[in-house]
Structures are given as C-alpha cells and as structure tokens.
Scaffold this motif. Structure first.
Motif, short mmCIF file in Angstrom:
data_model
loop_
_atom_site.label_atom_id
_atom_site.label_comp_id
_atom_site.label_asym_id
_atom_site.label_seq_id
_atom_site.Cartn_x
_atom_site.Cartn_y
_atom_site.Cartn_z
N VAL A 1 0.95 -1.33 -0.05
CA VAL A 1 -0.14 0.11 0.23
C VAL A 1 1.07 1.50 -0.21
CG1 VAL A 1 -1.69 1.39 1.64
CG2 VAL A 1 -2.04 -1.60 0.85
N ARG A 2 1.55 0.94 1.02
CA ARG A 2 3.06 2.22 0.64
C ARG A 2 3.60 2.27 -0.84
NH1 ARG A 2 5.52 4.69 5.34
NH2 ARG A 2 3.88 3.21 7.12
N GLU A 3 4.03 1.07 -1.64
CA GLU A 3 4.47 1.55 -3.09
C GLU A 3 3.24 2.35 -4.09
OE1 GLU A 3 5.77 -1.38 -6.34
OE2 GLU A 3 6.07 -2.43 -4.32
N LEU A 4 1.47 1.88 -3.50
CA LEU A 4 1.44 2.18 -3.95
C LEU A 4 0.88 3.39 -4.27
CD1 LEU A 4 -2.48 1.77 -5.50
CD2 LEU A 4 -3.05 1.61 -3.84
N GLN A 5 0.95 3.99 -2.48
CA GLN A 5 0.05 5.79 -2.84
C GLN A 5 1.78 6.31 -2.75
OE1 GLN A 5 0.38 5.03 1.92
NE2 GLN A 5 -2.07 5.00 1.80
N ALA A 6 2.98 6.04 -3.24
CA ALA A 6 4.11 6.83 -3.77
C ALA A 6 4.85 6.34 -4.99
CB ALA A 6 5.10 5.49 -3.32
N ARG A 7 3.69 5.45 -5.81
CA ARG A 7 3.34 5.68 -7.62
C ARG A 7 2.66 6.63 -7.59
NH1 ARG A 7 6.32 2.03 -10.61
NH2 ARG A 7 6.74 -0.11 -8.89
N LEU A 8 1.02 6.43 -6.86
CA LEU A 8 0.63 7.73 -7.19
C LEU A 8 0.37 9.26 -6.99
CD1 LEU A 8 -2.89 5.86 -5.52
CD2 LEU A 8 -2.62 6.11 -7.89
N GLY A 9 1.48 9.07 -5.98
CA GLY A 9 2.13 10.62 -6.18
C GLY A 9 2.70 10.83 -6.85
N GLN A 10 3.48 9.89 -7.48
CA GLN A 10 4.08 10.57 -8.54
C GLN A 10 4.03 11.13 -9.70
OE1 GLN A 10 7.04 7.60 -10.01
NE2 GLN A 10 7.44 6.12 -8.32
N LEU A 11 2.50 10.19 -9.60
CA LEU A 11 1.61 11.06 -10.84
C LEU A 11 0.40 11.89 -10.69
CD1 LEU A 11 0.64 7.46 -12.95
CD2 LEU A 11 2.32 8.79 -13.62
N GLY A 12 0.13 12.44 -9.77
CA GLY A 12 0.27 13.42 -8.60
C GLY A 12 -1.22 13.22 -8.74
N PHE A 13 -1.73 11.68 -8.19
CA PHE A 13 -2.92 10.99 -7.48
C PHE A 13 -2.72 11.37 -5.72
CE2 PHE A 13 -2.90 9.96 -12.49
CZ PHE A 13 -4.61 10.28 -12.48
N PHE A 14 -2.00 11.43 -5.09
CA PHE A 14 -1.88 11.28 -3.73
C PHE A 14 -0.38 12.37 -3.38
CE2 PHE A 14 -0.19 9.10 0.50
CZ PHE A 14 -1.95 8.74 0.51
N SER A 15 -1.06 12.79 -2.58
CA SER A 15 -0.48 14.71 -2.55
C SER A 15 -0.46 14.47 -1.40
CB SER A 15 -0.68 15.97 -2.56
OG SER A 15 -1.74 15.97 -1.63
N ARG A 16 -0.26 13.40 -0.13
CA ARG A 16 0.11 12.94 1.14
C ARG A 16 0.95 11.78 1.66
NH1 ARG A 16 -5.30 12.70 4.77
NH2 ARG A 16 -6.36 14.36 3.56
N THR A 17 2.08 11.78 2.14
CA THR A 17 3.07 10.90 2.78
C THR A 17 2.41 9.52 3.30
OG1 THR A 17 4.10 12.51 3.62
CG2 THR A 17 4.63 9.87 4.39
N PRO A 18 3.31 8.16 2.01
CA PRO A 18 2.43 6.99 2.39
C PRO A 18 3.17 6.79 3.53
CG PRO A 18 3.65 7.93 0.86
CD PRO A 18 3.88 9.00 1.20
N THR A 19 1.44 5.92 4.35
CA THR A 19 1.94 5.31 5.72
C THR A 19 1.15 4.06 5.17
OG1 THR A 19 -1.02 5.62 5.46
CG2 THR A 19 -0.07 7.79 6.29
N GLY A 20 0.56 3.23 4.61
CA GLY A 20 0.76 1.89 4.33
C GLY A 20 -0.91 1.58 4.51
#
Length: 295
Positions: free
Chosen positions: A95-114
């Motif tokens: 889930v952390r990886e998912l959030q980080a990858r979404l962040g690369q594309l601008g879909f997730f702006s928060r710190t990955p929490t898992g």
C-alpha cells in the motif's frame, strides 16, 4: 348202406366249426340273413407331391426411432473477476508503494502511510477514471489490471519515498511533559501519537480514542507492562502490541480502527491502525517510559 352214403354222413357230422356264421333260413327263431352288397370304400384324394409356391408377404422393416438430440443451451461464460489486490482497510508495504506511485503521477499528495483509507481510495478512483479502468462497482479497489497499468506508468519508489522521515514538530508545539526522556506524546486535538526522545520526534502515527461513554484518560502516565499478543479479558478482543499505562487502558494496534477508521471508537484505549508502525514502536518503548495524553 353203401360206402358213398356212409362217407356223406361222416362229412355232415364233422362239419361243425365256427366258420359257418350263417343260420338255416328255415330254422325257427333265426332271423333271415340279408345278403348285403359290398361296402363302398372312400377313395382318398391324391396328396400333392410338390408344395405350391408360396407368395412372399411383403414385410415392413421395423425401424427403431432415433432420439432427436435436444440442443443444450450453454450460458455465455462470464470471465471470473480477479480478486482485488488492495482495498479499503488494507495495511501493508505494498500500500505504501501504491501511494508513492500515485504520488509520482499527482494523484496522492500525502505522505505514504501504508494504510488504505478513503484518501487512497479516492486517489485510486481518480487514476482509474483517467485511464478507463474504473470497476463496475466503483469500490476504488486495486485490481490486477489497475496495478499493472500504474506500475507501467511509474518507476519503483525509493525507500525514502515510501518511508519518509516524519516532519519534526517544533519544541513549543509539543506538550512540555514530552520534551524530556522517552515519551509517547498523544494529542487528542491532532489525533496523533508522537514517539519523542529527548525532545525529538522520531515517529508519528494516527490514533483513535474512547467514546464519550468510555473516554481515554488524560494526564501524565508511565508504561506499566507490555503484552505483544494481548487479548482483552473484559471484551474478549485482540489487543496486539499492547502497552498499558493506566489500569486497563493501553496503546495498542486495532484491526477495527484499520478497517473502519474514525467511524468507531475504543473503550478507553489509544488505538493505532498502522500495524507496522506500532510493531516498531513496541520494540522501542520500555516499561517506565512516559505516556502523555493531552489536548
């Protein structure tokens, strides 16, 4: 008497055999003999020596009816729906990886929490809609297709991207009781637990408290004992990584908090929904360390 007469008399006396069946017609009581003609004999019909030819009787062959095959109607096969790889309530390194990858594309702006909460769910939905991958149910879950597409559009996140250092809080924003020694500093205002060592925040995580009927006590406490696989004897519920600080109240992992978020409440404990974070904290905290619960 001459010899001829004697011979004739002897012939009469000796002729008395049963062969003579006729009676003297002149003897009294003897019915007259009727002279019957020869009895006609029936002439048998000559038997044919050769049987007449038999005309064959045409026979209709018996045909066994062949059953007509009943067409079977096969319902169109529906491809099985692949189970979701990640969905609301999931908590893992992926889930952390998912959030980080979404962040690369601008879909997730928060710190990955898992933790896969509603913020991550909305980010996944936005990504799916952008790329025509939205599932029919609109659950915002990550299917194998969604995950494969996201990975093809992003690079592998670095460890620092997935596990960024928590932003350090200014000393004047912490409760003064947390500035010295080792302290779990719990804020009801921000709903966070900060692990503070000598005034420096080393870790931070989301927490949940008791309801108005079973509120979490406030004040300065100390860890009295720890239980890694604890189960509540009062409510018969698991309390993994429990660190007790006031009677039956403890800081511990809550699967319910991970699944339902702030829709629920504890019975007075401080719930943590990030299992990896609380597991790491459990190994660092010792009996006697401070616990500060404040607004």
């Amino acid at each position: 008497m001459t010899v001829a007469v004697v011979a004739a008399a002897l012939a009469v006396l000796t002729a008395c055999g049963p062969q003579d069946t006729g009676a003297d017609p002149k003897a009294p009581g003897t019915p007259p003999t009727t002279s019957a003609g020869p009895t006609p004999t029936a002439t048998p019909s000559p038997l044919p020596t050769t049987a007449p030819p038999t005309t064959p009787v045409p026979t209709t062959p018996v045909r066994t009816p062949v059953p007509t095959p009943v067409p079977t109607t096969t319902a169109p096969s529906t491809p099985p729906v692949a189970p979701a790889l990640m969905s609301v309530g999931s908590s893992s390194a992926r889930v952390r990886e998912l959030q980080a990858r979404l962040g690369q594309l601008g879909f997730f702006s928060r710190t990955p929490t898992g933790y896969y909460g509603t913020v991550t769910q909305h980010a996944v939905r936005d990504f799916q809609e952008r790329h025509g991958l939205a599932d029919a149910a609109g659950t915002g879950s990550v299917s194998p297709t969604t995950w494969a597409r996201l990975k093809s559009l992003t690079r592998q996140p670095t460890h620092q991207e997935m596990y960024p250092a928590p932003p350090a809080k200014a000393a004047d924003t912490l409760d003064p009781r947390c500035l010295t020694g080792h302290a779990m500093c719990v804020s009801k205002t921000t709903r966070t637990l900060s692990w503070v060592v000598d005034g420096k925040v080393l870790a931070s995580m989301d927490v949940r408290f008791g309801s108005q009927y079973t509120p979490t006590r406030e004040g300065l406490f100390h860890v009295t004992f720890k239980s890694r696989d604890h189960v509540s004897t009062l409510y018969d519920t698991p309390m993994p990584y429990a660190m007790f600080f006031s009677g039956g109240e403890a800081v511990h992992y809550s699967a319910d908090f991970a699944a339902r978020g702030y829709a629920g409440a504890s019975h007075g404990c401080v719930n943590v929904r990030d299992r990896a974070a609380i597991a790491s904290l459990f190994d660092q905290v010792h009996v006697g360390d401070k616990v500060v619960v404040h607004w």
